[in-house]
Design an enzyme around this catalytic site. Structure first.
Site, PDB file in Angstrom:
ATOM      1  N   ASN A 152       0.805  -1.222   0.000  1.00 57.54           N
ATOM      2  CA  ASN A 152       0.000   0.000   0.000  1.00 57.54           C
ATOM      3  C   ASN A 152       0.840   1.276   0.000  1.00 57.54           C
ATOM      4  O   ASN A 152       0.431   2.286  -0.569  1.00 57.54           O
ATOM      5  CB  ASN A 152      -1.024  -0.010   1.138  1.00 57.54           C
ATOM      6  CG  ASN A 152      -0.400  -0.212   2.489  1.00 57.54           C
ATOM      7  OD1 ASN A 152       0.653  -0.813   2.615  1.00 57.54           O
ATOM      8  ND2 ASN A 152      -1.050   0.282   3.522  1.00 57.54           N
ATOM      9  N   GLU A 250       3.821  -4.207  12.270  1.00 57.61           N
ATOM     10  CA  GLU A 250       2.850  -3.124  12.096  1.00 57.61           C
ATOM     11  C   GLU A 250       1.720  -3.737  11.282  1.00 57.61           C
ATOM     12  O   GLU A 250       1.914  -4.059  10.100  1.00 57.61           O
ATOM     13  CB  GLU A 250       3.551  -1.971  11.360  1.00 57.61           C
ATOM     14  CG  GLU A 250       2.985  -0.620  11.686  1.00 57.61           C
ATOM     15  CD  GLU A 250       1.838  -0.242  10.792  1.00 57.61           C
ATOM     16  OE1 GLU A 250       0.766  -0.894  10.909  1.00 57.61           O
ATOM     17  OE2 GLU A 250       1.991   0.683  10.008  1.00 57.61           O
ATOM     18  N   CYS A 284      -3.229   1.596   6.798  1.00 54.29           N
ATOM     19  CA  CYS A 284      -3.476   0.971   8.100  1.00 54.29           C
ATOM     20  C   CYS A 284      -4.098   1.975   9.073  1.00 54.29           C
ATOM     21  O   CYS A 284      -4.737   1.566  10.038  1.00 54.29           O
ATOM     22  CB  CYS A 284      -2.194   0.401   8.665  1.00 54.29           C
ATOM     23  SG  CYS A 284      -0.838   1.555   8.565  1.00 54.29           S
ATOM     24  N   GLU A 462       7.782   1.705  14.613  1.00 54.24           N
ATOM     25  CA  GLU A 462       8.669   2.237  13.572  1.00 54.24           C
ATOM     26  C   GLU A 462       8.935   3.698  13.884  1.00 54.24           C
ATOM     27  O   GLU A 462       8.230   4.320  14.672  1.00 54.24           O
ATOM     28  CB  GLU A 462       7.980   2.165  12.213  1.00 54.24           C
ATOM     29  CG  GLU A 462       7.701   0.758  11.742  1.00 54.24           C
ATOM     30  CD  GLU A 462       6.992   0.762  10.406  1.00 54.24           C
ATOM     31  OE1 GLU A 462       5.997   1.496  10.244  1.00 54.24           O
ATOM     32  OE2 GLU A 462       7.445   0.044   9.513  1.00 54.24           O
TER      33      GLU A 462
HETATM   34  O1  TXE Z   1      -1.227  -8.413   2.753  1.00 56.54           O
HETATM   35  P1  TXE Z   1      -0.296  -9.464   3.431  1.00 56.54           P
HETATM   36  P2  TXE Z   1      -2.315  -8.626   1.630  1.00 56.54           P
HETATM   37  C1  TXE Z   1      -4.129  -5.875   5.492  1.00 56.54           C
HETATM   38  C2  TXE Z   1      -5.365  -5.415   4.768  1.00 56.54           C
HETATM   39  C3  TXE Z   1      -5.419  -6.290   3.583  1.00 56.54           C
HETATM   40  C4  TXE Z   1      -4.935  -7.589   4.171  1.00 56.54           C
HETATM   41  C5  TXE Z   1      -4.374  -8.542   3.156  1.00 56.54           C
HETATM   42  O2  TXE Z   1      -6.496  -5.651   5.565  1.00 56.54           O
HETATM   43  O3  TXE Z   1      -6.716  -6.449   3.074  1.00 56.54           O
HETATM   44  O4  TXE Z   1      -3.910  -7.196   5.057  1.00 56.54           O
HETATM   45  O5  TXE Z   1      -3.508  -7.859   2.292  1.00 56.54           O
HETATM   46  C6  TXE Z   1       3.887 -11.137   2.952  1.00 56.54           C
HETATM   47  N1  TXE Z   1       4.724 -15.570   5.385  1.00 56.54           N
HETATM   48  N2  TXE Z   1      -2.945  -5.101   5.210  1.00 56.54           N
HETATM   49  O6  TXE Z   1      -2.727 -10.041   1.458  1.00 56.54           O
HETATM   50  O7  TXE Z   1      -0.579 -10.800   2.873  1.00 56.54           O
HETATM   51  C7  TXE Z   1       3.393 -10.605   1.627  1.00 56.54           C
HETATM   52  O8  TXE Z   1       4.023 -11.260   0.563  1.00 56.54           O
HETATM   53  C8  TXE Z   1       5.538 -14.523   5.195  1.00 56.54           C
HETATM   54  C9  TXE Z   1      -2.578  -4.116   6.192  1.00 56.54           C
HETATM   55  O9  TXE Z   1      -1.856  -7.973   0.435  1.00 56.54           O
HETATM   56  O10 TXE Z   1      -0.359  -9.292   4.876  1.00 56.54           O
HETATM   57  C10 TXE Z   1       3.736  -9.131   1.749  1.00 56.54           C
HETATM   58  O11 TXE Z   1       5.112  -8.924   1.451  1.00 56.54           O
HETATM   59  N3  TXE Z   1       5.174 -13.426   4.529  1.00 56.54           N
HETATM   60  C11 TXE Z   1      -1.303  -3.480   5.938  1.00 56.54           C
HETATM   61  C12 TXE Z   1       3.460  -8.848   3.232  1.00 56.54           C
HETATM   62  O12 TXE Z   1       3.519 -10.125   3.879  1.00 56.54           O
HETATM   63  C13 TXE Z   1       3.930 -13.356   4.045  1.00 56.54           C
HETATM   64  C14 TXE Z   1      -0.663  -3.534   4.649  1.00 56.54           C
HETATM   65  C15 TXE Z   1       2.079  -8.243   3.499  1.00 56.54           C
HETATM   66  O13 TXE Z   1       1.117  -9.004   2.830  1.00 56.54           O
HETATM   67  C16 TXE Z   1       3.021 -14.424   4.227  1.00 56.54           C
HETATM   68  C17 TXE Z   1      -1.084  -4.611   3.797  1.00 56.54           C
HETATM   69  C18 TXE Z   1       3.468 -15.573   4.925  1.00 56.54           C
HETATM   70  N4  TXE Z   1       2.670 -16.630   5.147  1.00 56.54           N
HETATM   71  C19 TXE Z   1      -2.217  -5.327   4.099  1.00 56.54           C
HETATM   72  N5  TXE Z   1       1.852 -14.066   3.641  1.00 56.54           N
HETATM   73  C20 TXE Z   1      -0.909  -2.300   6.773  1.00 56.54           C
HETATM   74  N6  TXE Z   1      -0.871  -2.460   8.089  1.00 56.54           N
HETATM   75  O14 TXE Z   1      -0.575  -1.242   6.263  1.00 56.54           O
HETATM   76  C21 TXE Z   1       2.021 -12.848   3.116  1.00 56.54           C
HETATM   77  N7  TXE Z   1       3.282 -12.399   3.352  1.00 56.54           N
END
Ligand code: TXE
Length: 498
Positions: A152, A250, A284, A462
């Site tokens: 994001n 985070e 977030c 952070e």
């Molecule tokens: O994020 P992911 P996604 C929230 C938001 C969104 C939901 C899913 O609600 O709808 O999360 O989004 C890595 N082991 N936020 O699926 O999956 C992934 O490759 C290790 C909040 O896009 O959480 C990426 O690099 N790593 C948020 C990172 O984790 C893993 C920002 C985040 O991806 C993994 C984004 C695993 N098993 C989404 N699975 C914020 N706080 O700003 C995924 N990843």
């Protein structure tokens, strides 16, 4: 033309060990933009080993801290020169408007400058150890940090972690989001151009369950720092925990925006609009729950709905566009499902709540900015993070009711409070169980200001001095200054043990 992106390991751009790739498509047009090498667990091993070698021979943390700061400042200058191109790249990849990405990226050199300044001025301590010893406590880097970042704010979130980790002298392995790897990869090149030695910064793009998992399970890490969804955070923290690797996380949020009856309505509505719909709601700290004092509730909601309806959706590269698409088909499907469920549970869509009918937008993952009323803490949407352009509105009666409703949430990342009575705003701010509260503002960030949440929003912080400290550990040296020799076994006399 589809650009090819490779892994960055030990100062070189290399393909994945098995030649595997994945693609990144434009959320606006569906066109494939990049074919990216997909790091295998074996590639992650090589990257962690390169980072470890750089830590062990001290090619980065062994140089004087003021020289480290100089390199980070040089990187800040190079980044500042390239910001407009990088902002365009971010917009192409993730669909956030160019205006937003320019505004965001233009500030990022500040992170390198801030953590460079901390590196140059950081001092150890000399705790009192009694009359016969001098205790010198240095703060040394942890070693190798694994950084897992989301889509994001691809560069902002990567930068927050990278600048702190490098300022403190660590080596790093970054796993950027599979939806936005291009600009985090470009950052590695900028850092090395500025003088960060090869091997200190490694980038392993790939999917979460493969590359992300391999990094989070790696025994060669000294810290893992992730920004992502709460469920991902739990999995990653559990993986790291099995190896006793400390975690900063985070994670999700559902920030309340509290508007008291003495707030100027126009300013509060402008603030709520910004809080809810910047980044198409994909932040977030999105102001996802608008809580308005009952006496002005209808007036505020009417004004918010009118301004929401006027927001311009479109091509995020067009400077006139205010709202771009959601990042992916999956993200839009999540929003569609959550709004549908809210309606089934009795909530009312006051505006938006649809995929736009404009055929010009049919190739992208667009969704109309949405305001939802008639919602109570019994609805899923009160608690659930949607991560899209959806805000729920609800009235409150007084200060106590506002605090109770705001705190009734599994998340605790951020909140904002709007009003003219400073005492009331500050009392409310202090009663909120969140990491960050803005008063008469929302979503402001600074490299010096801590950023992190409570409850299911994560662990640690952070930005700021705490984040820098979190990338170091104490190294304690205790020197005997005693005038008399110490010989425990020479007599049976009572001696002081320490
Ligand atoms: O994020 P992911 P996604 C929230 C938001 C969104 C939901 C899913 O609600 O709808 O999360 O989004 C890595 N082991 N936020 O699926 O999956 C992934 O490759 C290790 C909040 O896009 O959480 C990426 O690099 N790593 C948020 C990172 O984790 C893993 C920002 C985040 O991806 C993994 C984004 C695993 N098993 C989404 N699975 C914020 N706080 O700003 C995924 N990843």
């Amino acid at each position: 033309m589809v650009d090819q992106l490779l892994l960055h390991i030990d100062g070189r751009n290399v393909p994945a060990a098995d030649g595997g790739t994945f693609t990144v498509a434009s959320p606006t047009t569906g066109e494939v933009l990049f074919e990216v090498s997909h790091a295998t667990p074996a590639d992650v091993d090589v990257a962690v080993a390169a980072a470890r070698a750089a830590y062990l021979d001290r090619r980065w943390w062994g140089i004087p801290a003021r020289d480290r700061a100089r390199v980070l400042n040089r990187a800040a200058a190079i980044l500042a020169d390239r910001v407009d191109d990088l902002a365009r790249e971010e917009t192409r990849q993730i669909g956030r408007t160019l205006r937003e990405m320019r505004a965001q990226l233009r500030r990022l050199p500040e992170w390198l400058e801030y953590f460079g300044a901390l590196a140059a001025t950081w001092e150890g301590t000399v705790p009192d150890f009694g009359p016969n010893h001098l205790n010198v406590v240095r703060r040394v880097p942890l070693g190798v940090a694994g950084l897992i970042t989301p889509w994001n704010h691809p560069l902002l979130i990567t930068m927050k972690k990278v600048a702190a980790a490098l300022g403190a002298g660590n080596s790093i392995v970054v796993k950027p989001s599979e939806l936005g790897p291009a600009v985090p990869l470009a950052l590695a090149g900028i850092l090395e151009e500025a003088g960060v030695p090869a091997g200190v910064v490694n980038v392993v793009p790939g999917l979460g369950p493969t590359t992300g998992r391999a990094l989070s399970e790696h025994r060669g890490l000294d810290k893992l720092d992730i920004t992502g969804g709460t469920e991902t955070g739990r999995v990653v923290a559990a993986n790291a925990g099995r190896n006793l690797v400390p975690v900063t996380a985070e994670l999700g949020g559902k920030a309340p925006v509290i508007v008291f009856d003495d707030a100027p309505v126009e300013a509060a509505v402008a603030g709520a609009l910004f809080a809810s719909f910047i980044a198409t709601g994909q932040t977030c700290v999105q102001g996802a729950r608008l809580l308005v004092q009952r006496t002005i509730h209808d007036e505020v909601v009417q004004a918010l709905v009118a301004r929401t309806r006027a927001l311009r959706l479109g091509d995020p590269l067009d400077p006139q566009t205010q709202i771009g698409p959601l990042v992916s088909q999956a993200q839009r499907a999540k929003v569609v499902e959550a709004v549908g469920r809210a309606q089934a549970q009795g909530a009312t869509v006051l505006c938006g709540g649809r995929v736009p009918e404009d055929p010009g937008l049919s190739h992208g993952w667009f969704y109309e900015p949405t305001v939802i009323g008639g919602i109570t803490p019994d609805h899923d949407l009160w608690h659930e993070e949607v991560f899209g352009p959806v805000v729920v509105v609800a009235p409150f009666d007084d200060e106590g009711d506002a605090v109770a409703k705001a705190n009734d949430c599994p998340y605790g990342l951020a909140a904002s409070v709007w009003g003219a009575d400073t005492g009331r705003c500050l009392r409310t701010a202090q009663a909120l169980d969140v990491g960050i509260v803005w008063v008469n503002d929302h979503h402001r960030v600074d490299p010096a200001s801590p950023w992190g949440g409570t409850k299911e929003s994560g662990l640690g912080t952070e930005n700021g001095v705490d984040s820098f400290r979190g990338y170091t550990r104490p190294h304690s040296i205790i020197v005997s200054t005693a005038a008399q020799p110490f010989d425990w076994f020479a007599s049976t006399q009572e001696l002081r043990y320490s």
